[in-house]
Design a protein around this motif. Structure first.
Motif, PDB file in Angstrom:
ATOM      1  N   LYS A 166       2.217   1.480  -3.737  1.00 27.90           N
ATOM      2  CA  LYS A 166       1.170   2.300  -4.337  1.00 27.90           C
ATOM      3  C   LYS A 166       1.166   3.729  -4.333  1.00 27.90           C
ATOM      4  O   LYS A 166       0.247   4.743  -4.523  1.00 27.90           O
ATOM      5  CB  LYS A 166      -0.077   1.933  -4.595  1.00 27.90           C
ATOM      6  N   LYS A 167       0.704   4.500  -3.075  1.00 30.08           N
ATOM      7  CA  LYS A 167       1.131   5.600  -1.969  1.00 30.08           C
ATOM      8  C   LYS A 167       1.583   6.562  -2.861  1.00 30.08           C
ATOM      9  O   LYS A 167       1.067   8.352  -3.224  1.00 30.08           O
ATOM     10  CB  LYS A 167       0.317   6.315  -0.878  1.00 30.08           C
TER      11      LYS A 167
ATOM     12  N   ASP B 271       0.752  -1.320  -0.163  1.00 32.97           N
ATOM     13  CA  ASP B 271       0.229  -0.053  -0.388  1.00 32.97           C
ATOM     14  C   ASP B 271       0.906   1.660  -0.302  1.00 32.97           C
ATOM     15  O   ASP B 271       0.364   2.041  -0.878  1.00 32.97           O
ATOM     16  CB  ASP B 271      -0.923  -0.345   1.664  1.00 32.97           C
TER      17      ASP B 271
END
Length: 246
Positions: free
Chosen positions: A239-240, A236
């Motif tokens: 992706k951020k 995550d």
């Protein structure tokens, strides 16, 4: 030479012979990818970066497996991953046609496929059924384009997806089919837009695809590393740091 000495010599030779495959197995894995932002792209230091590249390199680091990585044209990389036992290819869409050609590690990322309109696109079509008969831009060797070709859509194929975006803006094609992440990143990077999403027609998943002779133990170690990366938030966080689709 005594019988004991001869026996010892034979055992040493056998041990060395057994060691040779282990040495070969220790050869770095050859990671192959293409320039496909935001998933994989060259960085300023001559290396490779991107959402998927960072995930794959971290996976190999955690698994303790040596690798080398090269950016190549997709068709060349795809061919090498099927013929060179050292090779793995990413980011690869897992399809029924490709299933038996590789050993699959992942999934790494969900990637929706959509058709996009530009400023000169016909205004009428609002869904996939109404797009039949229109010229849709696609990328040679790409699973997105092949998916639509297999279903009877009219595809205008080029070798570089940037050309599709430019042709869409100029009105030389009616629509463009691409992954959602890729389309929005490319439009922003090339300062070509805006894009209007007409319809999502499939959800795919991106994998690391390795040669069929890849050792099972290596596959297990990589999948275990990937699962740990999911659980501790690494996936995550990567992706951020990159563009999320609107």
């Amino acid at each position: 030479m005594t019988s004991v000495a001869a026996w010892l010599k034979t055992m040493v030779a056998a041990a060395l012979a057994l060691a040779c495959p282990a040495s070969a197995a220790a050869e770095p894995v050859w990671l192959l990818t293409e320039n496909d932002a935001p998933f994989n792209l060259p960085d300023k230091r001559g290396g490779v970066t991107g959402i998927i590249s960072e995930m794959v390199m971290e996976m190999f680091r955690r698994a303790g497996i040596a690798y080398r990585i090269d950016l190549l044209p997709w068709a060349r990389a795809y061919q090498l991953a099927q013929t060179d036992p050292r090779a793995c290819l990413f980011a690869t869409t897992r399809t029924a046609e490709r299933e038996k050609r590789f050993v699959w590690i992942g999934p790494l990322l969900q990637n929706d496929w959509a058709v996009f309109a530009g400023p000169r696109s016909p205004a009428g079509p609002q869904d996939m059924a109404s797009l039949r008969g229109y010229a849709i831009g696609g990328y040679r060797g790409d699973a997105v384009a092949q998916y639509l070709i297999d279903r009877g859509y009219k595809l205008d194929i080029v070798s570089d997806d940037v050309l599709n975006l430019r042709k869409l803006q100029a009105g030389h094609i009616d629509f463009w089919a691409s992954g959602v992440y890729h389309a929005h990143y490319l439009a922003e990077h090339e300062h070509l837009g805006p894009l209007r999403q007409v319809a999502v027609f499939s959800t795919s998943y991106l994998y690391l695809a390795c040669h069929p002779q890849t050792p099972f133990r290596r596959v297990s170690r990589l999948n275990a590393a990937l699962e740990a990366m999911r659980n501790d938030g690494f996936m995550d966080s990567v992706k951020k740091r990159y563009l999320d689709p609107p």
